[in-house]
Design a protein around this motif. Sequence first.
Motif, mmCIF file in Angstrom:
data_model
loop_
_atom_site.group_PDB
_atom_site.id
_atom_site.type_symbol
_atom_site.label_atom_id
_atom_site.label_comp_id
_atom_site.label_asym_id
_atom_site.label_seq_id
_atom_site.Cartn_x
_atom_site.Cartn_y
_atom_site.Cartn_z
ATOM 1 N N SER A 300 0.793 -1.070 -0.069
ATOM 2 C CA SER A 300 -0.046 -0.223 -0.114
ATOM 3 C C SER A 300 1.018 1.471 0.067
ATOM 4 N N LYS A 301 2.281 1.016 0.053
ATOM 5 C CA LYS A 301 3.095 2.348 0.260
ATOM 6 C C LYS A 301 2.737 3.295 -1.036
ATOM 7 N N GLY A 302 2.283 4.604 -0.723
ATOM 8 C CA GLY A 302 2.130 5.540 -2.029
ATOM 9 C C GLY A 302 0.955 5.353 -2.777
ATOM 10 N N ILE A 303 0.078 4.193 -2.348
ATOM 11 C CA ILE A 303 -1.133 4.250 -3.007
ATOM 12 C C ILE A 303 -2.312 5.077 -2.767
ATOM 13 N N VAL A 304 -2.260 5.492 -1.645
ATOM 14 C CA VAL A 304 -3.527 6.293 -1.223
ATOM 15 C C VAL A 304 -3.185 7.874 -1.976
ATOM 16 N N ILE A 305 -1.839 8.363 -2.055
ATOM 17 C CA ILE A 305 -1.916 9.609 -2.907
ATOM 18 C C ILE A 305 -2.148 9.314 -4.467
ATOM 19 N N LYS A 306 -1.868 8.128 -4.837
ATOM 20 C CA LYS A 306 -1.855 7.850 -6.323
ATOM 21 C C LYS A 306 -3.560 8.011 -6.659
ATOM 22 N N ARG A 307 -4.259 7.403 -5.577
ATOM 23 C CA ARG A 307 -5.684 7.304 -5.862
ATOM 24 C C ARG A 307 -6.281 8.767 -5.441
ATOM 25 N N ALA A 308 -5.587 9.539 -4.819
ATOM 26 C CA ALA A 308 -6.185 11.022 -4.943
ATOM 27 C C ALA A 308 -5.835 11.643 -5.968
ATOM 28 N N PHE A 309 -4.760 11.683 -6.614
ATOM 29 C CA PHE A 309 -4.373 12.288 -7.747
ATOM 30 C C PHE A 309 -5.356 11.659 -8.871
ATOM 31 N N VAL A 310 -6.033 10.647 -8.821
ATOM 32 C CA VAL A 310 -6.943 10.207 -9.911
ATOM 33 C C VAL A 310 -7.972 10.893 -9.781
ATOM 34 N N CYS A 311 -8.753 11.044 -8.522
ATOM 35 C CA CYS A 311 -9.664 12.010 -7.969
ATOM 36 C C CYS A 311 -9.640 13.519 -8.459
ATOM 37 N N VAL A 312 -8.435 14.090 -8.407
ATOM 38 C CA VAL A 312 -7.910 15.339 -8.838
ATOM 39 C C VAL A 312 -8.248 15.288 -10.439
ATOM 40 N N TYR A 313 -7.678 14.433 -11.190
ATOM 41 C CA TYR A 313 -7.779 14.188 -12.666
ATOM 42 C C TYR A 313 -8.995 14.376 -12.960
ATOM 43 N N THR A 314 -10.073 13.628 -12.165
ATOM 44 C CA THR A 314 -11.635 13.261 -12.695
ATOM 45 C C THR A 314 -12.315 14.538 -11.976
ATOM 46 N N GLY A 315 -11.969 15.193 -11.287
ATOM 47 C CA GLY A 315 -12.443 16.563 -10.666
ATOM 48 C C GLY A 315 -13.343 16.062 -9.538
ATOM 49 N N LYS A 319 -13.488 13.839 -2.728
ATOM 50 C CA LYS A 319 -12.849 12.390 -2.330
ATOM 51 C C LYS A 319 -11.388 12.707 -2.308
ATOM 52 N N ALA A 320 -10.880 13.574 -3.051
ATOM 53 C CA ALA A 320 -9.356 13.664 -3.182
ATOM 54 C C ALA A 320 -8.929 14.373 -1.829
ATOM 55 N N ASN A 321 -9.765 15.145 -1.203
ATOM 56 C CA ASN A 321 -9.306 15.782 0.170
ATOM 57 C C ASN A 321 -9.632 14.633 1.075
ATOM 58 N N GLU A 322 -10.544 13.789 1.073
ATOM 59 C CA GLU A 322 -10.680 12.549 2.042
ATOM 60 C C GLU A 322 -9.258 11.885 2.027
ATOM 61 N N LEU A 323 -9.063 11.334 0.814
ATOM 62 C CA LEU A 323 -7.824 10.591 0.693
ATOM 63 C C LEU A 323 -6.609 11.274 1.077
ATOM 64 N N PHE A 324 -6.570 12.588 1.074
ATOM 65 C CA PHE A 324 -5.513 13.343 1.452
ATOM 66 C C PHE A 324 -4.945 13.363 2.839
ATOM 67 N N ASN A 325 -6.407 13.275 3.470
ATOM 68 C CA ASN A 325 -6.222 13.208 5.090
ATOM 69 C C ASN A 325 -5.959 11.789 5.347
ATOM 70 N N GLN A 326 -6.023 10.662 4.533
ATOM 71 C CA GLN A 326 -5.781 9.341 5.026
ATOM 72 C C GLN A 326 -4.525 9.070 4.613
ATOM 73 N N VAL A 327 -3.487 9.807 4.209
ATOM 74 C CA VAL A 327 -2.108 9.453 3.666
ATOM 75 C C VAL A 327 -1.386 9.145 5.022
ATOM 76 N N PRO A 328 -0.883 8.302 5.111
ATOM 77 C CA PRO A 328 0.097 7.686 6.600
ATOM 78 C C PRO A 328 1.070 8.721 6.720
ATOM 79 N N GLU A 329 1.266 8.848 7.901
ATOM 80 C CA GLU A 329 2.228 9.563 8.593
ATOM 81 C C GLU A 329 3.402 9.799 7.814
ATOM 82 N N GLU A 330 3.956 8.624 7.672
ATOM 83 C CA GLU A 330 5.501 8.243 7.111
ATOM 84 C C GLU A 330 5.577 8.730 5.737
ATOM 85 N N GLU A 331 4.265 9.141 4.968
ATOM 86 C CA GLU A 331 4.402 9.640 3.761
ATOM 87 C C GLU A 331 4.248 10.982 3.537
#
Length: 476
Positions: A300-315, A319-331
């Motif tokens: 799962s490393k880096g996956i949440v950020i990738k999914r958030a970017f897809v949400c940005v691309y699709t407008g 959802k992108a903000n929700e995923l942004f807040n879920q990014v693990p602390e170490e990332e």
Amino acid sequence: MEDSELDIRSLVEKYEQARVLGKAMYFDADEFASLADYYNSEGDSEEAERLIDEGLKMHPGSHELMLMKVKVLVFLEMYEEALEYMQWVSDDEDVDFLLLKIESLLYLGHDDEANDLINNILGRNLTPSDYYYFITEVGYLLNDVDQFDRGIQLLEESMSINQTNIDTIVDLAYAYEMKGDYEKAIVYNNRLLDIDPYSFEGWVNMGKLFSMNEQHDKAIDAFDFAITINEDDVSVLKMKALSLFLNDNVDESIALFEECLQRSPDDEAVYDSLFESYATMERYDELVDLIDRKEALFGSKGIVIKRAFVCVYTGDYKKANELFNQVPEEERETLDYFMLEAELAFHHKDYPRAEGAYIKAALVSEGNEDVLDRLANISVVQGKFEQAAQYLEELLELEPNYPTAKSRLAFIRFEIGSKEPFDEIMNQFSDKELRSLLGLIMGSDADDFSDYSREKILIRLNEARENRVLFKNIKY
């Protein structure tokens, strides 16, 4: 097999037999030197040193052994010790000795002393063979310490004496590449391919050079030749796929990247390249599938950020903000995290936060062209034109052909109104680019100025700049 090779093998056998039997050994000074040279060339510097020390005990005045000791010290990168020992060996007539001294000085950063010595030797009445040998070896040394200008100068002169030295051609191709003169690097790489037209490495290097010179169609052809020679090398397929992407053949690029994944499913870099390709083509369903495949294989490393970017691309910014807040602390100290934060802040018109995130991105990825581009944009949005100009100038230093950077800098300089910086950027434009710029500023077609000389275009541009300054002064 040559006699010299037979002699050294016979000598090595004799030496190693004596060691196994524990017998006392006696060799002439030149035999000790030959044995030391052999073991040094085999990477056994410890054995070479032992032989030299034994030899010097028996032949304390041997110049050949003392020179070999210097050679081993330099090989071991013990440059200070080498220079200190050279005081006991001093031989200003021996070219090999002088080259070892120059190498030590260069690697210790004593450039002035090294260059003085080089100039002194070049001024001597060397034999033609010594002169050729000296300039060639010094050229190699200078390239090794990134002093490419003089290294190229000496190696070009070496090439004028002997055009068949492959090592010199390789070094010149490398030096020109490091200097950013890809055209020249291509010329010398072509010479290597003339010598060996079926060189896999030669065609791969040619493809890389064409790609760096933004001749992507030629890069694709070069990689095709390499693949013909070795069709199993996945790294070349990846380079060809990237060249296809950069040549706007994105669909072909995606197909080839997918082939690379089939051949090498554990290559994480291919997933990242495909991510960018799918995003460019707005193939978001396949992009989501790709992320799922990567997560299943690598975690799962880096996956949440990738999914958030897809949400940005699709407008889908909610959802992108929700995923942004879920990014693990170490990332949360990574380039991707800061870029995502900036994109979201920009969308919400929180420009100071967006700028802060881009600055953090610049700190974790120095010299990143995309980050500098975004910093320039966010500075313009906030009316920080001087700051935007500084970012664009830095961007153009890194990549003089970065898309739209030069024209944007021209508009910013136009907006600021200072004459000297505006004139400076104008000098970098071709006549055609100046006509296009004048057309944009005047709201006309560039063809309306087709009969204008460069001087007349610059006069009109400066008149427009002065009128803009006058308007702003009246307005404010």
